[in-house]
Design a protein around this motif. Structure first.
Motif, short mmCIF file in Angstrom:
data_model
loop_
_atom_site.label_atom_id
_atom_site.label_comp_id
_atom_site.label_asym_id
_atom_site.label_seq_id
_atom_site.Cartn_x
_atom_site.Cartn_y
_atom_site.Cartn_z
N SER A 73 8.90 -17.98 -7.41
CA SER A 73 9.36 -16.74 -8.04
C SER A 73 8.23 -15.71 -8.09
CB SER A 73 9.87 -17.04 -9.45
OG SER A 73 10.26 -15.86 -10.11
N HIS A 74 7.02 -16.17 -8.41
CA HIS A 74 5.87 -15.26 -8.42
C HIS A 74 5.58 -14.75 -7.01
CE1 HIS A 74 2.30 -13.32 -9.66
NE2 HIS A 74 1.44 -14.25 -9.29
N LEU A 75 5.75 -15.61 -6.01
CA LEU A 75 5.53 -15.21 -4.62
C LEU A 75 6.51 -14.12 -4.20
CD1 LEU A 75 4.10 -15.80 -1.87
CD2 LEU A 75 5.92 -17.46 -1.43
N GLN A 76 7.77 -14.27 -4.55
CA GLN A 76 8.76 -13.26 -4.19
C GLN A 76 8.50 -11.95 -4.92
OE1 GLN A 76 9.83 -15.06 -1.42
NE2 GLN A 76 11.64 -13.83 -1.84
N ASN A 77 8.04 -12.02 -6.15
CA ASN A 77 7.71 -10.81 -6.89
C ASN A 77 6.55 -10.07 -6.24
OD1 ASN A 77 7.70 -8.90 -8.94
ND2 ASN A 77 6.38 -10.10 -10.26
N ILE A 107 -3.01 -3.17 -0.87
CA ILE A 107 -2.20 -4.06 -0.02
C ILE A 107 -3.00 -5.29 0.37
CG2 ILE A 107 -1.07 -4.23 2.22
CD1 ILE A 107 -0.31 -1.29 1.93
N ALA A 108 -4.29 -5.13 0.66
CA ALA A 108 -5.13 -6.27 1.04
C ALA A 108 -5.26 -7.25 -0.12
CB ALA A 108 -6.50 -5.78 1.49
N ASP A 109 -5.45 -6.75 -1.34
CA ASP A 109 -5.55 -7.63 -2.50
C ASP A 109 -4.25 -8.40 -2.73
OD1 ASP A 109 -8.10 -6.68 -2.86
OD2 ASP A 109 -7.54 -5.20 -4.38
N LYS A 110 -3.12 -7.72 -2.61
CA LYS A 110 -1.84 -8.40 -2.80
C LYS A 110 -1.56 -9.41 -1.70
CE LYS A 110 0.32 -4.66 -5.45
NZ LYS A 110 1.41 -3.65 -5.50
N ALA A 111 -1.97 -9.09 -0.47
CA ALA A 111 -1.79 -10.04 0.63
C ALA A 111 -2.61 -11.30 0.41
CB ALA A 111 -2.17 -9.38 1.96
N GLN A 112 -3.83 -11.14 -0.10
CA GLN A 112 -4.66 -12.30 -0.40
C GLN A 112 -4.04 -13.15 -1.51
OE1 GLN A 112 -8.66 -11.29 -1.44
NE2 GLN A 112 -9.37 -13.41 -1.53
N MET A 113 -3.46 -12.49 -2.50
CA MET A 113 -2.81 -13.23 -3.58
C MET A 113 -1.57 -13.97 -3.07
SD MET A 113 -1.65 -11.78 -7.32
CE MET A 113 -3.34 -11.20 -7.58
N ILE A 114 -0.80 -13.33 -2.19
CA ILE A 114 0.37 -14.00 -1.61
C ILE A 114 -0.05 -15.22 -0.82
CG2 ILE A 114 2.18 -13.72 0.13
CD1 ILE A 114 2.49 -10.84 -0.80
N VAL A 118 4.32 -5.63 -2.71
CA VAL A 118 3.55 -5.22 -1.53
C VAL A 118 4.42 -4.45 -0.55
CG1 VAL A 118 3.94 -7.22 0.00
CG2 VAL A 118 1.74 -6.06 0.03
N GLU A 119 5.73 -4.71 -0.52
CA GLU A 119 6.61 -3.96 0.36
C GLU A 119 6.72 -2.50 -0.08
OE1 GLU A 119 10.26 -6.05 0.44
OE2 GLU A 119 9.49 -7.70 1.69
N SER A 120 6.79 -2.26 -1.38
CA SER A 120 6.80 -0.87 -1.85
C SER A 120 5.48 -0.17 -1.54
CB SER A 120 7.08 -0.84 -3.36
OG SER A 120 6.06 -1.51 -4.07
N SER A 121 4.38 -0.92 -1.61
CA SER A 121 3.07 -0.33 -1.29
C SER A 121 2.96 -0.01 0.19
CB SER A 121 1.95 -1.28 -1.71
OG SER A 121 1.97 -1.50 -3.11
N THR A 122 3.48 -0.88 1.05
CA THR A 122 3.41 -0.63 2.50
C THR A 122 4.29 0.56 2.89
OG1 THR A 122 5.13 -2.33 2.79
CG2 THR A 122 2.84 -3.00 3.13
N ASP A 123 5.44 0.70 2.23
CA ASP A 123 6.29 1.87 2.53
C ASP A 123 5.56 3.16 2.17
OD1 ASP A 123 8.25 0.15 3.37
OD2 ASP A 123 9.38 0.19 1.47
#
Length: 433
Positions: free
Chosen positions: A238-242, A280-287, A247-252
């Motif tokens: 659930s945390h992963l999907q959140n 985006i890089a920080d969120k990608a690392q967290m994902i 990150v999708e809103s940030s990439t848009d």
């Protein structure tokens, strides 16, 4: 006296010999005992009656069976094409409506029990029984002669008792005593308005309830426990999907800012793009970290598919990062931005097609509580009596705060208003010269 031996089978009535079958018995009797014609006739009659009784079959049934056999032989096919499915009717909507009504009814009844239980726990008076009857209406016991649960008759030794939550009647054997401590844990979500007063009742006090009310309270409690005590893999997923949604809103927004800068617009600056890329890089690392943690969870050997599921989540996340996040275009350099803007301005001068801007100022709703006083303005107000300069100063401070909070949608709207204000001030300044 010795017991006589009992013989069974197709026995000759005269010589008592076992002939194994009816036909053998008749043949034997005709050959060796033909002088006794009456006895032979009786044997044939008995055999015929027994045979008819054993093989009793309706003549109509036999005829129907013969017709079925003949039809099967006539129309029998070794291979037949499968038939097309006929018309179907879906009862899913009807089922959902029935289930929804039942769930709503059960939820409403359970909420009533919780409210009553909460009120009963607040009764501290010595005449508690009287107060309990005032909170929950008790059923008249004069019309009930048997316990509704076990159907036992009420008498001197088996007295009537009332459920404190629904007011129904039951015997002592069909009662359940709910302790105050357990009741307190059940109604805990209702007591969110501050700490409760200490309960002066003894710890051994309890409330008599029926098993129907107990079942409804237990069902609600199990649902609450299941919601809180989710498996660790469910919580991580659930945390992963959140995080993916964020990150999708940030990439848009990153692509919107990138296209704006590449096209030579001045709405956004290079720092905006770099700030978004860092986020985006920080969120990608967290994902990536969450997916690794899911893949490393211990698995019960009796559930091999759980390991396959965890590995698939890890692979899907890696492909998501590789195909969706790592393919974002890199920010342009300052020299590239200056070159793009210079080419755009040169083309505008050559074409002499600069559009006239509308001087209507759009209203921007600020929801963050920003104010121009808490940020130093980059625009110096030289003429305090000029309202345009004051508005330019305020909008500039708002833009700075929006950039710090990465509210780039508001940055675009505020920047558009700022450009309009500057254009209006420029025209007013040249007009006064």
């Amino acid at each position: 006296m010795a017991e006589a031996t009992i013989q069974e089978g197709f026995l000759c009535p005269i010589c008592h010999k076992d002939l194994r079958s009816a036909n053998n018995l008749i043949t034997h009797f005709q050959d060796l005992h033909s002088e006794d014609k009456d006895l032979l006739t009786s044997i044939k009659e008995i055999y015929g009656k027994v045979k008819k009784k054993i093989l009793t079959v309706d003549d109509q049934d036999i005829e129907n069976f013969r017709k079925e056999i003949s039809l099967q032989e006539k129309y029998y096919l070794e291979y037949s094409e499968p038939q097309d499915p006929g018309p179907t009717v879906s009862h899913t909507d009807y089922f959902k409506s029935i289930r929804r009504d039942r769930l709503d009814h059960k939820t409403a009844e359970t909420n009533k029990l919780i409210i009553r239980l909460d009120r009963l726990l607040r009764v501290y008076a010595p005449d508690r029984k009287q107060h309990e009857q005032e909170l929950v209406a008790w059923l008249d016991g004069s019309t009930v002669s048997r316990c509704p649960s076990c159907a036992s008759s009420f008498n001197i030794t088996r007295r009537q008792h009332h459920c404190r939550l629904c007011g129904s009647i039951m015997c002592n054997s069909c009662s359940y005593f709910l302790s105050y401590e357990t009741a307190q844990t059940i109604i805990t979500p209702l007591n969110s308005g501050g700490p409760k007063e200490p309960n002066p009742n003894k710890e051994t006090d309890s409330l008599r309830i029926c098993y129907h009310c107990l079942d409804m309270l237990d069902s609600r409690r199990r649902v609450q426990i299941d919601q809180v005590l989710q498996p660790i893999i469910c919580q991580l997923y659930s945390h992963l999907q959140n995080m993916k949604s964020q990150v999708e809103s940030s990439t848009d927004m990153y692509m919107k800012v990138y296209n704006s800068i590449i096209s030579g617009e001045t709405t956004y600056i290079l720092q905006d793009l770099q700030s978004l890329r860092t986020t985006i890089a920080d969120k990608a690392q967290m994902i990536d970290t969450i997916s690794k943690k899911i893949a490393s969870l211990s698995v019960d050997p009796s559930t091999p598919k759980a390991m396959l599921l965890q590995n698939n989540i890890r692979k899907a996340t890696s492909m998501y990062i590789k195909d969706y996040l790592l393919t974002l275009p890199a920010p342009p350099t300052l020299q590239e931005i200056e070159k793009i803007r210079y080419e755009r301005s040169s083309k505008a001068v050559e074409d002499d097609d600069i559009p006239v801007k509308n001087t209507n100022i759009k209203k921007v709703t600020v929801t963050t509580g920003w104010s121009p006083a808490n940020v130093k303005n980059d625009v110096t107000v030289t003429e305090e009596e000029d309202p345009l300069l004051e508005q330019i100063s305020i909008v500039t401070s708002y833009i700075k705060q929006a950039r710090e909070n990465q509210r780039f949608e508001e940055v675009a709207s505020l920047q558009e208003n700022l450009n309009m204000l500057k254009e209006m001030y420029r025209k007013q300044h040249y007009k006064n010269l």
